[in-house]
Design an enzyme around this catalytic site. Structure first.
Site, PDB file in Angstrom:
ATOM      1  N   ASP A 173       3.138   5.278 -10.432  1.00 35.75           N
ATOM      2  CA  ASP A 173       3.781   5.155  -9.123  1.00 35.75           C
ATOM      3  C   ASP A 173       4.746   6.319  -8.951  1.00 35.75           C
ATOM      4  O   ASP A 173       5.651   6.520  -9.777  1.00 35.75           O
ATOM      5  CB  ASP A 173       4.535   3.828  -9.021  1.00 35.75           C
ATOM      6  CG  ASP A 173       5.123   3.609  -7.643  1.00 35.75           C
ATOM      7  OD1 ASP A 173       4.435   3.008  -6.794  1.00 35.75           O
ATOM      8  OD2 ASP A 173       6.266   4.051  -7.411  1.00 35.75           O
ATOM      9  N   GLU A 204       1.307   5.665  -2.800  1.00 36.99           N
ATOM     10  CA  GLU A 204       1.701   6.615  -3.848  1.00 36.99           C
ATOM     11  C   GLU A 204       1.340   6.104  -5.236  1.00 36.99           C
ATOM     12  O   GLU A 204       1.888   6.574  -6.239  1.00 36.99           O
ATOM     13  CB  GLU A 204       3.207   6.897  -3.770  1.00 36.99           C
ATOM     14  CG  GLU A 204       4.118   5.717  -4.120  1.00 36.99           C
ATOM     15  CD  GLU A 204       4.404   4.784  -2.953  1.00 36.99           C
ATOM     16  OE1 GLU A 204       5.412   4.068  -3.007  1.00 36.99           O
ATOM     17  OE2 GLU A 204       3.618   4.792  -1.974  1.00 36.99           O
ATOM     18  N   ASP A 229       2.027  14.393   2.164  1.00 34.09           N
ATOM     19  CA  ASP A 229       0.590  14.530   1.892  1.00 34.09           C
ATOM     20  C   ASP A 229       0.337  15.649   0.881  1.00 34.09           C
ATOM     21  O   ASP A 229      -0.520  15.518  -0.004  1.00 34.09           O
ATOM     22  CB  ASP A 229      -0.170  14.829   3.185  1.00 34.09           C
ATOM     23  CG  ASP A 229      -0.268  13.617   4.092  1.00 34.09           C
ATOM     24  OD1 ASP A 229       0.022  12.500   3.621  1.00 34.09           O
ATOM     25  OD2 ASP A 229      -0.633  13.790   5.274  1.00 34.09           O
ATOM     26  N   ASN A 281       9.020  11.522   2.013  1.00 31.21           N
ATOM     27  CA  ASN A 281       8.544  11.566   3.396  1.00 31.21           C
ATOM     28  C   ASN A 281       9.701  11.704   4.379  1.00 31.21           C
ATOM     29  O   ASN A 281       9.630  12.462   5.352  1.00 31.21           O
ATOM     30  CB  ASN A 281       7.738  10.306   3.720  1.00 31.21           C
ATOM     31  CG  ASN A 281       6.308  10.383   3.230  1.00 31.21           C
ATOM     32  OD1 ASN A 281       5.723  11.463   3.158  1.00 31.21           O
ATOM     33  ND2 ASN A 281       5.737   9.241   2.884  1.00 31.21           N
TER      34      ASN A 281
END
Length: 260
Positions: A136, A179, A153, A144
């Site tokens: 993770d 993620e 991305d 973000n």
């Protein structure tokens, strides 16, 4: 004779039908036009010989028709094989698209779980080791928020590339969603699996620098589980890796935890 006349009419009707079919495919620019036209060549030759009043055609008409029909059937079989080949390729492409994460190019969750099930069955049958790692990316929402979704991305693509460099085969890494990623390590014992994941952490840190995003820190919480007798199925093995990953997050993130 009536029979001969009937055969002749039937032959000409079949010829006209085949010609119409070939011209229709040519007009519509459908695949397989060239094989269709190739299959028509002997019939076109027979028509030309008829117009020229060829004695050769009169003497060997049955044999010529047999050759023409044989040629047409052979070309039709070839065209059918080509079409079946295209359909198989289309089926394989559709299956690959259905099992591939569009952003990273890694196998998606469904493909990853299917591959895990296959490896689990092999490991059980052969008595070999199997380790899995549940990964993770730490604080991905903050990445973000701070750098934008386009940068997020880019991070996911870079993580996927780091995973590919860590495993032997393309099918041994998968994006589970968001993620979260899964790594499959067949034949790898617990200690070696943990060492590989520590190496992955170092690679991720280097990847963050290579992306050139100011202030970006790229770390991961990783849980590792190795197959044991108590694992009834692949889901049990994956569940232990998932629990170890959450233990890594609770322990401060940016670390590897081995499931008990």
């Amino acid at each position: 004779e009536p029979l001969a006349v009937g055969v002749e009419l039937a032959f000409r009707m079949v010829y006209l039908l085949i010609l119409g079919w070939a011209l229709h495919r040519l007009w519509r620019q459908r695949p397989g036009v060239l094989p269709a036209l190739a299959g028509m060549l002997p019939f076109a030759l027979i028509a030309l010989l008829e117009l020229a009043g060829s004695r050769l055609l009169i003497e060997y008409r049955v044999e010529v028709i047999q050759l023409a029909v044989t040629w047409f059937l052979a070309v039709s079989a070839y065209a059918l094989n080509l079409r079946l080949g295209r359909l198989r390729r289309q089926r394989d492409e559709m299956q690959q698209l259905a099992e591939t994460d569009p952003l990273t190019g890694l196998p998606n969750r469904r493909a990853g779980l299917r591959r895990l099930g296959e490896m689990f069955a092999v490991a059980r049958e052969d008595g070999t080791a199997l380790s899995v790692a549940f990964i993770d990316i730490d604080h991905f929402k903050a990445i973000n928020d701070d750098h934008g979704h386009e940068a997020g991305d880019r991070v996911l693509v870079a993580v996927a590339q780091a995973l590919r460099a860590t495993v032997r085969g393309a099918s041994e890494a998968a994006r589970m969603g968001g993620e979260e990623f899964l790594m499959l390590l067949p034949g790898v014992a617990a200690d070696s699996a943990v060492q590989r994941m520590h190496a992955l952490r170092v690679r991720l840190a280097a990847t963050a620098r290579e992306l050139g995003l100011e202030g970006l820190s790229l770390t991961a919480s990783i849980g590792v589980a190795t197959l044991r007798d108590g694992d009834a199925d692949a889901a049990a093995l994956l569940r232990r890796a998932d629990q170890a990953m959450y233990a890594a997050k609770r322990g401060g993130r940016d670390q590897v935890q081995l499931a008990g």
